[in-house]
Design an enzyme around this catalytic site. Structure first.
Site, PDB file in Angstrom:
ATOM      1  CE  LYS A 121      -2.032   2.831   2.839  1.00 25.67           C
ATOM      2  NZ  LYS A 121      -1.938   4.039   2.017  1.00 25.67           N
ATOM      3  CD  GLU A 133      13.211   1.006   6.484  1.00 25.25           C
ATOM      4  OE1 GLU A 133      13.592  -0.131   6.183  1.00 25.25           O
ATOM      5  OE2 GLU A 133      13.203   1.965   5.683  1.00 25.25           O
ATOM      6  CB  CYS A 149      13.332   9.243   6.964  1.00 25.88           C
ATOM      7  SG  CYS A 149      14.424   8.253   5.925  1.00 25.88           S
ATOM      8  CD  GLU A 184      10.405  13.192  10.329  1.00 35.16           C
ATOM      9  OE1 GLU A 184       9.277  12.751  10.610  1.00 35.16           O
ATOM     10  OE2 GLU A 184      11.259  12.540   9.700  1.00 35.16           O
TER      11      GLU A 184
HETATM   12  P1  NAD Z   1       2.416   8.563   7.597  1.00 37.02           P
HETATM   13  O1  NAD Z   1       2.840   7.809   8.791  1.00 37.02           O
HETATM   14  O2  NAD Z   1       1.360   9.586   7.742  1.00 37.02           O
HETATM   15  O3  NAD Z   1       1.879   7.562   6.460  1.00 37.02           O
HETATM   16  C1  NAD Z   1       2.661   6.514   5.955  1.00 37.02           C
HETATM   17  C2  NAD Z   1       1.750   5.436   5.397  1.00 37.02           C
HETATM   18  O4  NAD Z   1       0.966   4.884   6.453  1.00 37.02           O
HETATM   19  C3  NAD Z   1       0.760   5.920   4.343  1.00 37.02           C
HETATM   20  O5  NAD Z   1       0.666   4.948   3.332  1.00 37.02           O
HETATM   21  C4  NAD Z   1      -0.543   6.025   5.133  1.00 37.02           C
HETATM   22  O6  NAD Z   1      -1.683   5.865   4.321  1.00 37.02           O
HETATM   23  C5  NAD Z   1      -0.397   4.859   6.086  1.00 37.02           C
HETATM   24  N1  NAD Z   1      -1.182   4.959   7.324  1.00 37.02           N
HETATM   25  C6  NAD Z   1      -1.555   6.077   7.992  1.00 37.02           C
HETATM   26  N2  NAD Z   1      -2.263   5.748   9.102  1.00 37.02           N
HETATM   27  C7  NAD Z   1      -2.308   4.394   9.143  1.00 37.02           C
HETATM   28  C8  NAD Z   1      -2.871   3.447  10.041  1.00 37.02           C
HETATM   29  N3  NAD Z   1      -3.545   3.822  11.132  1.00 37.02           N
HETATM   30  N4  NAD Z   1      -2.711   2.131   9.779  1.00 37.02           N
HETATM   31  C9  NAD Z   1      -2.034   1.723   8.697  1.00 37.02           C
HETATM   32  N5  NAD Z   1      -1.490   2.568   7.792  1.00 37.02           N
HETATM   33  C10 NAD Z   1      -1.615   3.890   8.014  1.00 37.02           C
HETATM   34  O7  NAD Z   1       3.757   9.187   6.979  1.00 37.02           O
HETATM   35  P2  NAD Z   1       3.879  10.179   5.722  1.00 37.02           P
HETATM   36  O8  NAD Z   1       3.402  11.529   6.131  1.00 37.02           O
HETATM   37  O9  NAD Z   1       3.300   9.531   4.521  1.00 37.02           O
HETATM   38  O10 NAD Z   1       5.478  10.195   5.510  1.00 37.02           O
HETATM   39  C11 NAD Z   1       6.338  10.995   6.245  1.00 37.02           C
HETATM   40  C12 NAD Z   1       7.021  10.194   7.335  1.00 37.02           C
HETATM   41  O11 NAD Z   1       7.696   9.059   6.786  1.00 37.02           O
HETATM   42  C13 NAD Z   1       8.100  10.994   8.043  1.00 37.02           C
HETATM   43  O12 NAD Z   1       7.979  10.838   9.432  1.00 37.02           O
HETATM   44  C14 NAD Z   1       9.402  10.353   7.544  1.00 37.02           C
HETATM   45  O13 NAD Z   1      10.486  10.500   8.409  1.00 37.02           O
HETATM   46  C15 NAD Z   1       8.990   8.941   7.376  1.00 37.02           C
HETATM   47  N6  NAD Z   1       9.933   8.224   6.497  1.00 37.02           N
HETATM   48  C16 NAD Z   1      10.811   7.337   7.067  1.00 37.02           C
HETATM   49  C17 NAD Z   1      11.742   6.663   6.275  1.00 37.02           C
HETATM   50  C18 NAD Z   1      12.727   5.698   6.894  1.00 37.02           C
HETATM   51  O14 NAD Z   1      13.281   4.895   6.166  1.00 37.02           O
HETATM   52  N7  NAD Z   1      12.970   5.769   8.190  1.00 37.02           N
HETATM   53  C19 NAD Z   1      11.774   6.882   4.897  1.00 37.02           C
HETATM   54  C20 NAD Z   1      10.875   7.789   4.364  1.00 37.02           C
HETATM   55  C21 NAD Z   1       9.941   8.456   5.176  1.00 37.02           C
END
Ligand code: NAD
Length: 489
Positions: A178, A253, A287, A389
């Site tokens: 997803k 991650e 990230c 962040e």
């Molecule tokens: P997010 O946590 O809002 O969403 C990530 C994914 O989770 C999306 O596909 C979203 O639809 C899904 N999601 C949201 N709520 C959910 C739930 N309750 N159950 C299951 N799935 C759910 O993050 P974002 O805003 O899309 O991305 C930004 C974040 O991602 C930042 O915190 C960034 O640091 C992190 N990130 C981390 C890495 C890493 O490798 N550590 C890499 C890239 C991004």
């Protein structure tokens, strides 16, 4: 070479493109203009059931496929990606808002990751164990989990798709992916190329939808055997709670607040552009973004001046202008980042450059979510800007005196993703690398350029994973131990 099309308002389940069961749709927008690019399917619980069922049906045959054959399919997938770089780069860039050359770089990285795991597929081994007498044999085998759920954010969709899907498939799992509802086009395009490469139906299924419905339905589904999540720390906690119900392993991650630690003896001509790049690349939406700059006090004023000048020179525009930096991905992200910019001076930080919207600088675009590269000096270590962040092009600066204080400040964060050390003193660099609590360290470069198979590790609130590198093959397998007694005949 077949054309790379993503059918409108559809998703890829069991080898077929089809609308969501309830025909729901999601618009995908260009963040530089706010215009809709195309629609994708909006998956709900019934679609998740279909995708998980397809992956479960496909699993036994895929797990029984020779690892060399799995590797050959991954290599074919990587070759097809190589033939579609421009189309994939345009999807990645337009969807996220990043410059086209940034999208292109991400596609090449994705291709190289898939190629790496093509080679790793038939090199996963167990061990033979020592025994107390020659009458016994003990060994281990690495077995796939079954169905892996992969849930991704929007910032680097093609790289994250490759980094999570390729090792899972190489190890013999099937996958339900997803991608983020905000940027699903590159993952869909990559999945279409996997289909063309000849992966059997059901081995890789991709659906998109909101986190609260499709994401939650997938990560709490009893048919899922392993969850890989990349995203925010808050959502990571929700996913772990869901995984606890079904007792499935989770790879997380999450976010970061990575420091660049700059000593006075560093090569400033190398360090300063890299430090600016570390917070403006992808508009700071990485990230591992270098969002804290810790500078040795004796050179702080000079460094702040040079970093600010370089930030002022950053060229901003939409993806197809292919300049240095694009907009933030969405209005929600734009409002969030502006909130930090308004709050920071109230918390005592000194604004040096930037500090607001950048529509004018981006060619007078009122509809895009552009924010200026921003530098705040003297940021209080208790301020939100220093601790949380931001996920935007916003840098917080603090001075340190001496190696001991540098180590303390470097570790003064809840996150533990990446730390970068800039110095020509090798003993000091090794001391910092040893004492920092983060999954990755780089010295005299930002991040891991030039190293093949660098493990993408995390500590503390940044999560835990053995992503990237050969360790990922173990992340996506479980070890079985076998003990045999040799009987007399
Ligand atoms: P997010 O946590 O809002 O969403 C990530 C994914 O989770 C999306 O596909 C979203 O639809 C899904 N999601 C949201 N709520 C959910 C739930 N309750 N159950 C299951 N799935 C759910 O993050 P974002 O805003 O899309 O991305 C930004 C974040 O991602 C930042 O915190 C960034 O640091 C992190 N990130 C981390 C890495 C890493 O490798 N550590 C890499 C890239 C991004």
């Amino acid at each position: 070479m077949a054309e790379l099309l993503i059918p409108s308002a559809q998703q890829l389940i069991d080898g077929e493109w089809a609308a969501a069961r309830d025909r729901g749709e999601l618009p995908v927008t260009d963040p530089a203009t706010g215009q809709t690019i195309q629609a994708v399917a909006r998956a709900g619980r019934a679609d998740v059931d279909d995708a998980v069922s397809a992956a479960r049906r496909a699993f036994p045959a895929w797990a029984a496929t020779s690892p060399s054959e799995r590797g050959a399919l991954l290599r074919r997938w990587a070759e097809l990606i190589g033939g579609h770089v421009e189309e994939l780069a345009a999807h990645e860039a337009r969807d996220v808002g990043k410059p086209l050359s940034g999208g292109r770089m991400n596609v090449y990285i994705a291709q190289s990751i898939i190629d790496y795991f093509a080679g790793a597929a038939d090199k996963l081994t167990g061990v033979t164990l020592p025994t107390r007498t020659p009458d016994y044999l003990g060994y281990t085998v690495q077995e796939p989990y079954g169905v892996c759920a992969v849930v991704l954010p929007w910032n680097v969709p093609s790289v994250l798709t490759a980094a999570n899907v390729a090792p899972a498939l190489a190890a013999g799992n099937t996958v339900v992916l997803k991608p983020s509802e905000v940027a699903p086009l590159a993952p869909f395009a990559l999945a279409e190329l996997a289909r063309q490469a000849g992966f059997p139906p059901g081995v890789l299924n991709v659906l998109t939808g909101y986190g609260a419905d499709a994401g939650a339905a997938l990560t709490s589904h009893p048919g899922v055997n392993h969850i890989s999540f990349v995203g925010s720390t808050t959502t990571g906690r929700a996913i772990m709670r869901a995984a606890a119900e079904n007792l499935v392993p989770v790879k997380l991650e999450l976010g970061g607040k990575s420091p660049n630690v700059l000593f006075a003896d560093a090569d400033m001509d190398v360090a300063i552009p890299a430090i600016v790049g570390s917070i403006t690349e992808n508009a700071g939406q990485n990230c591992y973004a270098g969002s804290r700059l810790l500078v040795e006090a004796s050179v702080k004023d000079e460094v702040v001046e040079r970093v600010a000048a370089a930030m002022r020179a950053v060229r901003i525009g939409p993806w197809d202008a292919d300049l240095d930096m694009g907009p933030l991905v969405s209005e929600a992200q734009y409002r969030r980042v502006l909130g930090f910019l308004e709050e920071a001076p109230r918390e005592g930080a000194r604004l040096v450059t930037g500090g607001g919207p950048a529509g004018e600088r981006a060619g007078g675009r009122p509809d895009g979510w552009f924010v200026e590269p921003t530098l705040f000096d003297d940021v209080d270590p208790g301020a939100r800007l220093y601790r949380e962040e931001v996920f935007g092009p916003v840098l917080a600066v603090q001075a340190f005196s001496g190696t001991r204080q540098a180590i303390e400040m470097m570790n003064d964060t809840d996150f533990g993703l990446l730390a970068c050390v800039w110095t020509n003193d090798v003993s000091r660099a090794l001391r910092l690398a040893g004492e920092v609590r983060s999954g990755q360290v780089s010295v005299n470069q930002f991040a891991d350029a030039g190293v093949i198979g660098f493990p993408f590790n995390m500590q503390k609130d940044s999560g835990f994973s053995r992503g990237g590198g050969h360790g990922a093959m173990r992340e996506y397998t479980q070890e079985k131990a076998v003990a045999i007694r040799l009987l007399e005949r």
